[in-house]
Design a protein around this motif. Structure first.
Motif, short mmCIF file in Angstrom:
data_model
loop_
_atom_site.label_atom_id
_atom_site.label_comp_id
_atom_site.label_asym_id
_atom_site.label_seq_id
_atom_site.Cartn_x
_atom_site.Cartn_y
_atom_site.Cartn_z
N GLY A 376 8.88 -5.43 7.98
CA GLY A 376 8.72 -7.14 8.42
C GLY A 376 8.64 -7.17 9.95
O GLY A 376 8.24 -7.71 10.66
N PHE A 377 9.50 -5.54 10.71
CA PHE A 377 9.72 -5.82 12.21
C PHE A 377 9.25 -4.90 12.72
O PHE A 377 8.86 -5.28 14.03
CB PHE A 377 11.05 -5.54 12.01
CG PHE A 377 11.94 -6.94 11.20
CD1 PHE A 377 12.28 -7.46 12.33
CD2 PHE A 377 12.14 -6.54 9.89
CE1 PHE A 377 13.42 -9.03 12.08
CE2 PHE A 377 13.35 -7.25 9.60
CZ PHE A 377 13.53 -8.51 10.43
N HIS A 378 8.19 -4.77 12.50
CA HIS A 378 7.10 -3.62 13.33
C HIS A 378 5.61 -3.59 12.66
O HIS A 378 5.25 -4.23 12.07
CB HIS A 378 7.66 -2.12 13.35
CG HIS A 378 7.11 -0.96 13.56
ND1 HIS A 378 5.64 -0.37 13.79
CD2 HIS A 378 7.45 -0.10 14.78
CE1 HIS A 378 5.12 0.18 14.62
NE2 HIS A 378 6.53 1.03 15.57
N GLU A 379 4.57 -3.72 13.57
CA GLU A 379 3.03 -3.62 13.42
C GLU A 379 2.72 -2.71 12.02
O GLU A 379 1.54 -3.35 11.65
CB GLU A 379 2.62 -3.77 14.53
CG GLU A 379 1.91 -2.18 15.35
CD GLU A 379 1.94 -2.29 16.42
OE1 GLU A 379 1.53 -1.40 16.40
OE2 GLU A 379 1.30 -2.97 17.07
N GLN A 380 3.41 -2.00 12.30
CA GLN A 380 2.91 -1.15 10.88
C GLN A 380 3.82 -1.70 9.44
O GLN A 380 3.52 -1.08 9.18
CB GLN A 380 3.20 0.89 11.37
CG GLN A 380 1.74 1.19 12.69
CD GLN A 380 2.33 2.31 12.58
OE1 GLN A 380 2.29 2.92 11.67
NE2 GLN A 380 2.36 3.21 13.87
N SER A 381 4.39 -2.82 9.79
CA SER A 381 5.35 -2.90 8.39
C SER A 381 4.57 -4.50 8.06
O SER A 381 5.51 -5.83 8.36
CB SER A 381 6.41 -2.76 8.90
OG SER A 381 7.22 -3.31 7.57
N PRO A 382 3.53 -4.68 7.96
CA PRO A 382 3.18 -5.87 7.89
C PRO A 382 3.22 -6.75 6.29
O PRO A 382 2.91 -7.63 5.86
CB PRO A 382 1.71 -6.72 7.89
CG PRO A 382 1.34 -4.97 8.08
CD PRO A 382 2.36 -4.09 7.67
N GLY A 383 3.87 -6.14 5.83
CA GLY A 383 4.50 -6.57 4.04
C GLY A 383 3.27 -6.27 2.96
O GLY A 383 2.17 -5.79 3.35
N GLY A 384 3.60 -7.30 2.56
CA GLY A 384 2.05 -7.23 0.97
C GLY A 384 1.06 -9.12 1.47
O GLY A 384 1.76 -9.05 2.15
N SER A 385 0.40 -9.43 -0.03
CA SER A 385 -0.40 -10.11 0.07
C SER A 385 -0.46 -10.64 -0.98
O SER A 385 -0.94 -9.73 -1.75
CB SER A 385 -1.66 -9.94 0.98
OG SER A 385 -2.69 -11.29 0.66
N VAL A 386 -0.09 -11.87 -1.08
CA VAL A 386 0.07 -12.30 -2.91
C VAL A 386 -1.59 -12.79 -2.98
O VAL A 386 -2.10 -13.08 -2.20
CB VAL A 386 0.94 -13.79 -3.09
CG1 VAL A 386 1.01 -14.72 -4.67
CG2 VAL A 386 2.66 -13.09 -2.88
N GLN A 387 -2.05 -12.51 -4.06
CA GLN A 387 -3.69 -12.70 -4.57
C GLN A 387 -3.45 -13.67 -5.76
O GLN A 387 -2.51 -12.94 -6.60
CB GLN A 387 -3.98 -11.78 -4.38
CG GLN A 387 -4.60 -10.36 -2.79
CD GLN A 387 -4.87 -9.73 -3.02
OE1 GLN A 387 -4.97 -8.67 -4.16
NE2 GLN A 387 -4.79 -8.93 -2.02
N LEU A 388 -4.18 -13.39 -6.32
CA LEU A 388 -4.82 -14.51 -8.32
C LEU A 388 -5.29 -13.49 -8.65
O LEU A 388 -6.26 -12.75 -7.86
CB LEU A 388 -5.54 -15.34 -7.54
CG LEU A 388 -4.18 -16.76 -7.33
CD1 LEU A 388 -4.59 -18.32 -6.98
CD2 LEU A 388 -2.86 -16.51 -7.34
N ARG A 389 -5.05 -13.63 -9.71
CA ARG A 389 -6.02 -12.46 -10.97
C ARG A 389 -6.75 -13.50 -11.39
O ARG A 389 -6.90 -15.22 -10.89
CB ARG A 389 -5.61 -11.81 -11.84
CG ARG A 389 -4.06 -10.85 -11.55
CD ARG A 389 -3.28 -10.19 -12.39
NE ARG A 389 -1.74 -9.14 -12.16
CZ ARG A 389 -1.06 -9.75 -12.82
NH1 ARG A 389 -0.52 -10.88 -12.85
NH2 ARG A 389 -0.38 -9.05 -11.53
N GLY A 390 -7.66 -13.05 -12.47
CA GLY A 390 -8.64 -13.79 -12.45
C GLY A 390 -8.96 -14.84 -13.43
O GLY A 390 -8.92 -16.09 -13.62
#
Length: 534
Positions: A376-390
């Protein structure tokens, strides 16, 4: 241990107000001052403080209420009962296994007690990059001190078990410093089964501290109850809609009406509730920048027994490799020695058939190191994204890119060198294409040639953070510096999803301290009396 007092069963016998699951049908409608979603680190701290302030508090927990009488030190019982998705939650591509609690007390019931204040370098980064001048070490120090007193967080007085001491001995031979980990325990029996729930109530989790205090003083608790969505109107939450977690036939939803709502279901789960609620997200920040401290592992075999399942699971660490690079440079990593229990070990190491059986025959002599990468401290380490399944359930999309996997290779090399320095007979990086290597020179050459790719290098996580990041401007985050949602003025977030990056250390004390301050401010805002944690 069956003769030890069980404070949860005793409290229920005294008439604590608990419903859901085996504790009775859920009411169709509940009113209160504050509804708290979750019962883990942030929820427990918030519940005690708001109850002390004289507010009527309701906690909603998706998992069951279990207590020391139920904790039998059996993996076969603990993982299906106490963890999200039976301790097998995974990222969208199945490349990372995620351990999160799903029970009253949340992950504090099943964690390994490691307690670190938020590192100063992390807070400095948050202050400068996310416009958070209030988040300085000096400003937070009183709140950390209160949490440490309340939860008996202090130095571990027993000698480290062999699994931890091998880290110390190997690092010392290489000139690498190690330090002791503070633990939130009182009267610990040094059993080593912390991850299966503490059978002696020595671990000062939310299950045996803040939640019992709140229930004893009038708070209510709904268990096996899933927070489905908020109903929203005119920039406010008007109701919280819940349902039985078991999807019982004919069960009716529960509508909760409160003056204020607190989301503390943990990263992944808290963003998911907001996504299901279609909460305003004008800057596209909700669920984004979710971090994991991605962990890689190295197993080693020694001539003598290690018995990594016995004794305090984590008592030593090294931050050496967090300090060799700038915080916003190549990804750094923290080294620790985790507990080694048979089911989680067998399901984590690679291989199958005869090779897997050979690993398990060496189980008593097996040592394991883990490296927690500071994402999370570098531009190439933006982490992930929480999404919803169907079906509305959450999943995390976390790409393991080249930047992260470069850190994984360096971490595996560092751990291997330490293990050989400690006298390992063989070292095997946990990677699908790795073999047990008999010397540092052989292992170093082999590891340099291994492809560092998702699903080949084994990656796990027990630290989920972010997704509802706090920031000084709405364009930078979801939550204001006081913990309140930027667009919904009667909704706060009080859990690890607040963090705008990973912490760079095991996060439970960071949650305790930061939420302690937020909850005290919320109590004042809601007109409650003055209340402090300790």
């Amino acid at each position: 241990m069956s003769r030890l007092p069980d404070p949860i069963r005793d409290g229920l016998a005294r008439g604590w107000r608990v419903a859901g699951g085996a504790h009775g049908l859920l009411p169709e409608r509940v009113t209160c001052d504050v509804a708290i979603v979750g019962s883990g680190a942030g929820a427990g701290i918030t519940a005690e403080i708001l109850t002390k302030a004289g507010l009527e508090v309701l906690l909603i927990e998706e998992g069951p209420l279990r207590s020391s009488s139920d904790f039998n030190q059996l993996e076969s019982e603990a993982y299906p009962t106490l963890y999200q998705e039976s301790a097998a939650r995974k990222t969208r591509d199945k490349a990372i296994t995620i351990l999160q609690g799903r029970c009253v007390g949340g992950s504090t019931t099943v964690n390994w007690t490691s307690s670190f204040r938020t590192p100063a370098a992390t807070l400095d980064f948050w202050q400068s990059r996310f416009q958070l001048p209030e988040f300085g070490s000096d400003a937070l120090a009183p709140y950390f001190e209160q949490a440490q007193r309340r939860l008996s967080i202090g130095p571990w007085q027993m000698p480290p078990n062999e699994n931890n001491d091998l880290l110390r001995r190997g690092a010392a031979r290489l000139g690498i410093a190690t330090s002791s980990i503070q633990r939130n325990v009182k009267g610990c029996w040094n059993l080593g089964s912390c991850g299966m729930g503490c059978p002696t109530n020595a671990k000062q989790s939310m299950l045996v501290t803040t939640i019992p205090w709140a229930l004893e003083h009038g708070a209510r608790l709904l268990v096996e109850t899933r927070a489905e969505r908020f109903e929203l109107a005119n920039g406010r939450v008007t109701a919280l809609v819940c349902a039985p977690a078991s999807d019982r036939a004919g069960a009716k939803p529960t509508r909760i009406l409160a003056r204020h709502y607190v989301l503390a279901g943990g990263a992944i789960n808290s963003p998911a509730v907001l996504l299901r609620s279609q909460a305003p997200d004008p800057h596209g920040r909700l669920g984004k920048r979710t971090f994991l401290h991605p962990v890689v592992l190295s197993a080693a075999h020694y001539d003598s027994q290690v018995r990594g399942w016995q004794g305090a699971p984590q008592s030593l660490y090294s931050d050496h490799f967090l300090e060799t690079q700038p915080i916003d440079g190549p990804i750094g990593y923290k080294l620790e020695a985790p507990p080694v229990h048979p089911v989680i070990f067998a399901s984590t190491v690679t291989g199958h058939g005869p090779s897997h059986a050979a690993l398990l025959r060496q189980f008593p002599n097996t040592h394991v190191l883990i490296a927690l990468m500071r994402d999370g401290f570098h531009e190439q380490s933006p982490g992930g994204s929480v999404q919803l399944r169907g079906d509305g359930s959450p999943e995390l999309d976390y790409p393991l890119n080249d930047f992260v996997m470069d850190g994984a290779r360096r971490a595996l090399l560092s751990m291997m060198e330490i293990q050989f320095a400690a006298g390992a007979r063989r070292v095997m990086p946990v990677h699908e294409l790795a073999q047990p290597y008999g010397s540092w020179d052989e292992g170093r050459r082999a590891l340099a040639a291994l492809p560092m790719q998702p699903l080949l290098a084994k990656v796990v996580s027990a630290h989920v953070m972010g997704g509802c990041g706090v920031a000084g401007e709405p364009r930078l985050g979801v939550i204001r510096p006081d913990g309140v949602h930027w667009q919904l003025d009667n909704l706060s977030v009080h859990d690890g999803s607040l963090f705008p990056t990973s912490v760079g250390a095991n996060p439970q004390l960071s949650i305790y301290g930061i939420v302690n301050r937020l909850a005290q401010a919320l109590a004042r805002r809601l007109g409650g009396g003055e209340a402090i944690l300790a």
